[in-house]
Design a protein around this motif. Structure first.
Motif, PDB file in Angstrom:
ATOM      1  N   GLU A 256       6.459 -15.175  -6.532  1.00 37.77           N
ATOM      2  CA  GLU A 256       5.373 -15.177  -5.530  1.00 37.77           C
ATOM      3  C   GLU A 256       4.778 -13.783  -5.360  1.00 37.77           C
ATOM      4  O   GLU A 256       3.552 -13.626  -5.307  1.00 37.77           O
ATOM      5  CB  GLU A 256       5.907 -15.676  -4.184  1.00 37.77           C
ATOM      6  N   LEU A 257       5.635 -12.781  -5.330  1.00 36.58           N
ATOM      7  CA  LEU A 257       5.136 -11.418  -5.175  1.00 36.58           C
ATOM      8  C   LEU A 257       4.257 -11.013  -6.353  1.00 36.58           C
ATOM      9  O   LEU A 257       3.216 -10.373  -6.180  1.00 36.58           O
ATOM     10  CB  LEU A 257       6.310 -10.433  -5.059  1.00 36.58           C
TER      11      LEU A 257
ATOM     12  N   ARG B  33      -2.368 -11.544  -4.491  1.00 35.61           N
ATOM     13  CA  ARG B  33      -3.530 -10.707  -4.790  1.00 35.61           C
ATOM     14  C   ARG B  33      -3.543  -9.412  -3.965  1.00 35.61           C
ATOM     15  O   ARG B  33      -3.950  -8.364  -4.458  1.00 35.61           O
ATOM     16  CB  ARG B  33      -4.814 -11.486  -4.513  1.00 35.61           C
ATOM     17  N   SER B  34      -3.107  -9.475  -2.722  1.00 33.11           N
ATOM     18  CA  SER B  34      -3.169  -8.279  -1.864  1.00 33.11           C
ATOM     19  C   SER B  34      -2.218  -7.186  -2.333  1.00 33.11           C
ATOM     20  O   SER B  34      -2.320  -6.044  -1.879  1.00 33.11           O
ATOM     21  CB  SER B  34      -2.838  -8.655  -0.421  1.00 33.11           C
ATOM     22  N   LEU B  35      -1.291  -7.544  -3.276  1.00 31.42           N
ATOM     23  CA  LEU B  35      -0.365  -6.541  -3.793  1.00 31.42           C
ATOM     24  C   LEU B  35      -0.783  -6.037  -5.167  1.00 31.42           C
ATOM     25  O   LEU B  35      -0.022  -5.337  -5.849  1.00 31.42           O
ATOM     26  CB  LEU B  35       1.052  -7.129  -3.876  1.00 31.42           C
ATOM     27  N   ALA B  36      -2.013  -6.386  -5.591  1.00 24.98           N
ATOM     28  CA  ALA B  36      -2.461  -6.017  -6.944  1.00 24.98           C
ATOM     29  C   ALA B  36      -2.482  -4.494  -7.122  1.00 24.98           C
ATOM     30  O   ALA B  36      -2.245  -3.982  -8.220  1.00 24.98           O
ATOM     31  CB  ALA B  36      -3.847  -6.601  -7.208  1.00 24.98           C
TER      32      ALA B  36
ATOM     33  N   VAL C 277       8.599  -4.258 -11.238  1.00 23.06           N
ATOM     34  CA  VAL C 277       8.362  -2.813 -11.304  1.00 23.06           C
ATOM     35  C   VAL C 277       7.017  -2.524 -10.670  1.00 23.06           C
ATOM     36  O   VAL C 277       6.031  -3.209 -10.942  1.00 23.06           O
ATOM     37  CB  VAL C 277       8.381  -2.311 -12.763  1.00 23.06           C
ATOM     38  N   SER C 278       6.981  -1.472  -9.772  1.00 23.43           N
ATOM     39  CA  SER C 278       5.745  -1.059  -9.110  1.00 23.43           C
ATOM     40  C   SER C 278       5.294   0.278  -9.668  1.00 23.43           C
ATOM     41  O   SER C 278       6.121   1.122 -10.024  1.00 23.43           O
ATOM     42  CB  SER C 278       5.970  -0.932  -7.600  1.00 23.43           C
ATOM     43  N   THR C 279       3.989   0.484  -9.733  1.00 23.80           N
ATOM     44  CA  THR C 279       3.443   1.746 -10.250  1.00 23.80           C
ATOM     45  C   THR C 279       3.346   2.826  -9.174  1.00 23.80           C
ATOM     46  O   THR C 279       2.980   3.960  -9.483  1.00 23.80           O
ATOM     47  CB  THR C 279       2.049   1.509 -10.840  1.00 23.80           C
ATOM     48  N   VAL C 280       3.634   2.516  -7.896  1.00 18.33           N
ATOM     49  CA  VAL C 280       3.577   3.513  -6.820  1.00 18.33           C
ATOM     50  C   VAL C 280       4.970   3.704  -6.245  1.00 18.33           C
ATOM     51  O   VAL C 280       5.896   2.931  -6.526  1.00 18.33           O
ATOM     52  CB  VAL C 280       2.577   3.087  -5.708  1.00 18.33           C
ATOM     53  N   GLY C 281       5.108   4.727  -5.422  1.00 17.66           N
ATOM     54  CA  GLY C 281       6.414   5.089  -4.898  1.00 17.66           C
ATOM     55  C   GLY C 281       6.953   4.086  -3.897  1.00 17.66           C
ATOM     56  O   GLY C 281       6.260   3.175  -3.432  1.00 17.66           O
ATOM     57  N   PRO C 282       8.223   4.253  -3.537  1.00 19.20           N
ATOM     58  CA  PRO C 282       8.871   3.274  -2.663  1.00 19.20           C
ATOM     59  C   PRO C 282       8.257   3.224  -1.258  1.00 19.20           C
ATOM     60  O   PRO C 282       8.160   2.150  -0.678  1.00 19.20           O
ATOM     61  CB  PRO C 282      10.328   3.740  -2.622  1.00 19.20           C
ATOM     62  N   GLU C 283       7.826   4.380  -0.713  1.00 12.96           N
ATOM     63  CA  GLU C 283       7.281   4.356   0.639  1.00 12.96           C
ATOM     64  C   GLU C 283       5.994   3.538   0.691  1.00 12.96           C
ATOM     65  O   GLU C 283       5.810   2.683   1.561  1.00 12.96           O
ATOM     66  CB  GLU C 283       7.023   5.792   1.134  1.00 12.96           C
ATOM     67  N   GLU C 284       5.086   3.804  -0.268  1.00 15.49           N
ATOM     68  CA  GLU C 284       3.830   3.045  -0.294  1.00 15.49           C
ATOM     69  C   GLU C 284       4.092   1.566  -0.584  1.00 15.49           C
ATOM     70  O   GLU C 284       3.414   0.689  -0.052  1.00 15.49           O
ATOM     71  CB  GLU C 284       2.901   3.626  -1.362  1.00 15.49           C
ATOM     72  N   THR C 285       5.063   1.282  -1.437  1.00 18.08           N
ATOM     73  CA  THR C 285       5.392  -0.112  -1.742  1.00 18.08           C
ATOM     74  C   THR C 285       5.900  -0.835  -0.506  1.00 18.08           C
ATOM     75  O   THR C 285       5.528  -1.983  -0.231  1.00 18.08           O
ATOM     76  CB  THR C 285       6.441  -0.166  -2.873  1.00 18.08           C
ATOM     77  N   LEU C 286       6.755  -0.166   0.267  1.00 14.98           N
ATOM     78  CA  LEU C 286       7.258  -0.771   1.505  1.00 14.98           C
ATOM     79  C   LEU C 286       6.108  -1.091   2.456  1.00 14.98           C
ATOM     80  O   LEU C 286       6.044  -2.180   3.041  1.00 14.98           O
ATOM     81  CB  LEU C 286       8.248   0.178   2.181  1.00 14.98           C
ATOM     82  N   VAL C 287       5.181  -0.136   2.610  1.00 17.10           N
ATOM     83  CA  VAL C 287       4.046  -0.350   3.523  1.00 17.10           C
ATOM     84  C   VAL C 287       3.206  -1.531   3.049  1.00 17.10           C
ATOM     85  O   VAL C 287       2.811  -2.395   3.843  1.00 17.10           O
ATOM     86  CB  VAL C 287       3.200   0.933   3.626  1.00 17.10           C
ATOM     87  N   ALA C 288       2.917  -1.584   1.762  1.00 20.67           N
ATOM     88  CA  ALA C 288       2.081  -2.662   1.238  1.00 20.67           C
ATOM     89  C   ALA C 288       2.758  -4.027   1.408  1.00 20.67           C
ATOM     90  O   ALA C 288       2.113  -5.015   1.789  1.00 20.67           O
ATOM     91  CB  ALA C 288       1.771  -2.405  -0.240  1.00 20.67           C
ATOM     92  N   LEU C 289       4.051  -4.120   1.140  1.00 20.78           N
ATOM     93  CA  LEU C 289       4.764  -5.385   1.292  1.00 20.78           C
ATOM     94  C   LEU C 289       4.766  -5.843   2.744  1.00 20.78           C
ATOM     95  O   LEU C 289       4.568  -7.030   3.045  1.00 20.78           O
ATOM     96  CB  LEU C 289       6.199  -5.248   0.772  1.00 20.78           C
ATOM     97  N   ARG C 290       5.004  -4.905   3.679  1.00 24.68           N
ATOM     98  CA  ARG C 290       5.035  -5.281   5.086  1.00 24.68           C
ATOM     99  C   ARG C 290       3.644  -5.669   5.589  1.00 24.68           C
ATOM    100  O   ARG C 290       3.497  -6.564   6.417  1.00 24.68           O
ATOM    101  CB  ARG C 290       5.610  -4.130   5.908  1.00 24.68           C
ATOM    102  N   THR C 291       2.626  -4.993   5.080  1.00 21.45           N
ATOM    103  CA  THR C 291       1.261  -5.355   5.455  1.00 21.45           C
ATOM    104  C   THR C 291       0.926  -6.759   4.978  1.00 21.45           C
ATOM    105  O   THR C 291       0.195  -7.511   5.648  1.00 21.45           O
ATOM    106  CB  THR C 291       0.264  -4.345   4.858  1.00 21.45           C
ATOM    107  N   ALA C 292       1.470  -7.136   3.827  1.00 21.66           N
ATOM    108  CA  ALA C 292       1.216  -8.469   3.277  1.00 21.66           C
ATOM    109  C   ALA C 292       2.045  -9.548   3.966  1.00 21.66           C
ATOM    110  O   ALA C 292       1.922 -10.742   3.631  1.00 21.66           O
ATOM    111  CB  ALA C 292       1.497  -8.485   1.776  1.00 21.66           C
TER     112      ALA C 292
END
Length: 784
Positions: free
Chosen positions: A693-694, A698-701, A714-729
């Motif tokens: 699902e992740l 689309r909002s996590l593109a 695997v994410s192309t950005v760091g863990p802090e930004e990834t955490l923020v994006a996941l929680r925003t979604a």
């Protein structure tokens, strides 16, 4: 006996307490900064107290009644001994050469027994302050020489016409005034000036001249004759386009000022220039036009405040509500500052966008947000920090990042204190800071918080207004919003400090001061509360002289017993006004928690981590949501710990509502199903469907997610930004360390260093020596 010797002998006979009281009232040793020699003897102290600088400072603290008594002594001395010679004409006389019989003064100012008693009380108070000089024998009265020099000024009269003509004009303008007055042509400027001075020194000639004046000129005179004798008018212009006292002269403005009355008076020498667009009525003219020049006024008490009414039954509760709201709002604003520090402008002050953001975040009006920021910064709870500029390889230095305002090291202790203790430094800061915080002089400018205090009469106005309200009968108040009541309060304040305040202060600063007092629980319904009485006592103790140090906000007070007593009184008044903080909350089935009053720091911390503050008032409502519970779980709590802590905080030990338990357990069940691994970076989860699902969300593109295994992305950005994006979604990830353990996320608490100076900083004076009145008194009585 000469005045210096008599005063020196009298000082040596004082007890330590009485001498310390005198020194404190005369603002010693601080005012000795301007002295030419250290105060090591009673002779030196007497010389200082008799000096013009010390006398002028003491006059700033006198009421109108006390000032009128001193002015009357100087006026009677003029009538008995002649006017004091002009400065520089000869050696100044000794004050003891110009005595006035005590009975003559009392007969002149006090026609009734009540007024006579009030006048005698004024004389006693002035004698304690060494403004009525020894020997205090009940026969003669002697006052410092400055009172004789300023006798006419204190009665609202201007300077002599001869001096004003000499300072203002060259020969051409003097000849022009002489011709306008119809005087014979003079061969020299001196001859013309003597003729003008002689004519204006004759009361009958002045009255005959004014009888010919147009109605507009009479209107101007009606304002100037009672005093003060100066007026803003554009009748004159500087000879060189700018004015420097003693170096430039004035010319008549060719086109006139546009006011025919002022122009007529200027042409006839009845208004003379003393500054840029500032004119003055000469002393001789004012004296001639006063019908009661020989009358010596005496107002033994402030004017009665009309419009007062009995306080309503809920007045005490209103003060309590205001104080509780003040403590709560200040806490909200400072918590918001700690969470997201505001930016400081290069021109000074907090950026307007940040003030508005804080207002939106906390639900506090923007004007009050600025007030709490100003008070907190003055009380050393907020301070500036400057980030390091980024490192660059170029030759040009990188731009300096803007400063930020963050809590200081005092903040955490303040936050853990009771509401009364939290309010104490803020109220003390309000009392002693030279600024009317909510008054912005220029309506064209946008108000900003944390502008440097620069209103030298603000504390005087604050103290005078509190003294005026204190004169109301017990149980009575004055509605401060009515214009006529504001005017009456200002008149009363001017009576309290006539040498500093004037009726021209206007209602805006008065209204703003009273509004601030109501917000802090200092006043309610136009009457002082017990907190207001304690603030008044703090000001009377001289605490404002310690600024920028704020007694009650941290400095040690062991060497200032009077101020320490006043701070204790303010602390007790706040503790009595504000009830103890609540340690429990009522949890309800609609997922809200209600705290009946101010919450304790521990309860506030618990609810802040797992709920959202929804409303303020007598009861504070917090709402618990899935997002707020996730925030608590992100902070390291698990469902069992959170439910246990909430149960312990439940009022009367009541069990938690079932919907709340379900919400916490359901949120915990989904919390941590995916984990962000420290690399740059991986997302893993045991739930393969969730990983799929992740990868398709689309909002996590923008993360550039790529599935490398059924349970790993695997994410192309760091863990802090990834955490923020996941929680925003809408997901609920946690951060995982390389060892596989969950990382508890806590933002580092940034703190500025404290900067509150000790009280000795405000008392710095030339050379080494005692820094308090009591220490100076002990040194003098000890002989060195």
């Amino acid at each position: 006996m000469q005045s210096n010797a008599a005063l020196s002998t009298w000082l040596a006979d004082r007890t330590a307490d009485r001498l310390a009281e005198l020194l404190s009232r005369r603002d010693l040793p601080r005012s000795a900064t301007y002295g030419t020699r250290p105060l090591t003897s009673f002779a030196g102290l007497a010389e200082h107290l008799l000096g013009d600088h010390s006398t002028a400072r003491a006059m700033r603290l006198l009421t109108l009644a006390e000032l009128q008594i001193l002015t009357a002594v100087a006026r009677l001395a003029d009538l008995r001994h002649g006017p004091l010679p002009e400065p520089g004409s000869q050696t100044d006389p000794d004050p003891s050469d110009r005595p006035v019989p005590r009975d003559e003064l009392l007969d002149a100012v006090a026609p009734t027994p009540e007024a006579r008693r009030a006048a005698e009380e004024c004389l006693d108070r002035l004698a304690v302050q060494a403004l009525v000089l020894p020997p205090h024998n009940g026969v003669d009265l002697v006052v410092p020489l400055l009172l004789h020099r300023r006798s006419a000024e204190l009665r609202g009269l201007g300077r002599p016409v001869d001096r004003l003509l000499t300072d203002a004009f060259n020969a051409a303008e003097v000849h022009r005034i002489s011709a306008e007055l119809g005087l014979p042509g003079a061969r020299s400027r001196d001859q013309a000036q003597r003729a003008v001075t002689a004519l204006l020194s004759e009361p009958d000639e002045v009255r005959a001249l004014v009888a010919q004046a147009p109605p507009e000129a009479l209107d101007v005179l009606a304002k100037l004759v009672p005093g003060p004798p100066q007026l803003y008018a554009t009748c004159f212009t500087s000879q060189y386009g700018y004015y420097v006292a003693g170096r430039a002269k004035f010319l008549f403005r060719a086109a006139g000022s546009g006011h025919p009355g002022a122009d007529w008076l200027a042409r006839h020498g009845l208004l003379l220039p003393v500054g840029t667009d500032l004119v003055e009525l000469p002393r001789e003219v004012g004296t001639a036009l006063r019908p009661d020049e020989e009358h010596l006024p005496f107002d033994p008490g402030p004017p009665q405040l009309r419009g007062s009414a009995a306080l309503p039954r809920g007045a005490a509760g209103e003060a309590q509500t205001a104080a509780a709201a003040a403590a709560s709002q200040a806490e909200l604003v400072l918590r918001a500052v700690a969470a997201q520090p505001p930016t400081l402008r290069k021109a000074g002050g907090v950026a307007v966008r940040d003030s508005r953001r804080l207002a939106k975040t906390t639900g506090v009006p923007e004007a009050q947000v600025r007030l709490w920021l100003d008070l907190a910064a003055t009380a050393d709870l907020l301070g500036p920090v400057q980030d390091e500029p980024p490192k660059t390889r170029g030759r040009r230095p990188p731009p300096q990042p803007p400063g930020r305002i963050v809590p200081t090291q005092r903040y955490d202790g303040w936050l853990a204190a009771s509401p009364a203790e939290r309010l104490l430094p803020l109220v003390a800061a309000w009392a002693v800071t030279p600024e009317v915080f909510t008054h912005w002089p220029d309506p064209e400018e946008t108000p900003v918080a944390l502008a440097a205090p620069q209103d030298p009469t603000a504390v005087v106005l604050r103290r005078a207004l509190l003294d005026t309200l204190a004169a109301l009968p017990q149980g009575w108040g004055l509605e401060p919003t009515a214009p006529e009541n504001l005017d009456a309060l200002l008149v009363g304040a001017v009576w309290q400090r006539p040498t500093v305040l004037t009726p021209a202060e206007g209602p805006d600063r008065t209204r703003a001061t009273l509004t601030e007092a109501a917000l802090l629980g200092v006043a309610a319904h136009g009457a002082l509360t017990p907190v207001g009485q304690a603030v008044r006592a703090l000001l009377h103790s001289g605490a404002d002289r310690c600024f920028p140090s704020v007694p009650g906000a941290g400095p040690r007070l062991h060497s200032h017993p009077a101020i320490a007593d006043a701070v204790r009184g303010l602390r007790d008044a706040l503790a009595e006004l504000l009830p103890p903080p609540q340690t429990t909350a009522r949890f309800q089935a609609d997922l809200t928690a209600v705290v009946a009053g101010a919450a304790s720091p521990e309860l506030t911390e618990l609810l802040t981590c797992c709920a959202v503050r929804e409303s303020e008032g007598h009861a504070v409502v917090w709402r618990i949501t899935a997002a707020s519970v996730r925030r608590a779980l992100d902070g390291g709590l698990d469902a069992t710990d959170l439910l246990q802590r909430l149960t312990e905080a439940s009022v009367d030990g009541l069990p938690l509502p079932q919907p709340l338990e379900y919400l916490v357990k359901d949120t915990a069940r989904t919390h941590g199903r995916m984990r962000v691994v420290r690399s740059a970076c991986c997302i893993r989860s045991d739930d393969e469907a969730l990983i799929l699902e992740l990868s398709r969300t689309r909002s996590l593109a923008k993360l550039g997610l790529r599935r490398i295994a059924p349970t790993v992305l695997v994410s192309t950005v760091g863990p802090e930004e990834t955490l923020v994006a996941l929680r925003t979604a809408g997901f609920a990830p946690v951060l995982e360390a390389a060892t596989g353990t969950t990382v508890v996320e806590r933002a580092p608490a940034e703190r500025a260093p404290t900067s509150m100076p000790p009280l000795s900083h405000a008392e710095d004076h030339r050379g080494s020596g005692p820094r308090t009145a009591a220490a100076l008194a002990a040194k003098l009585l000890g002989g060195g």
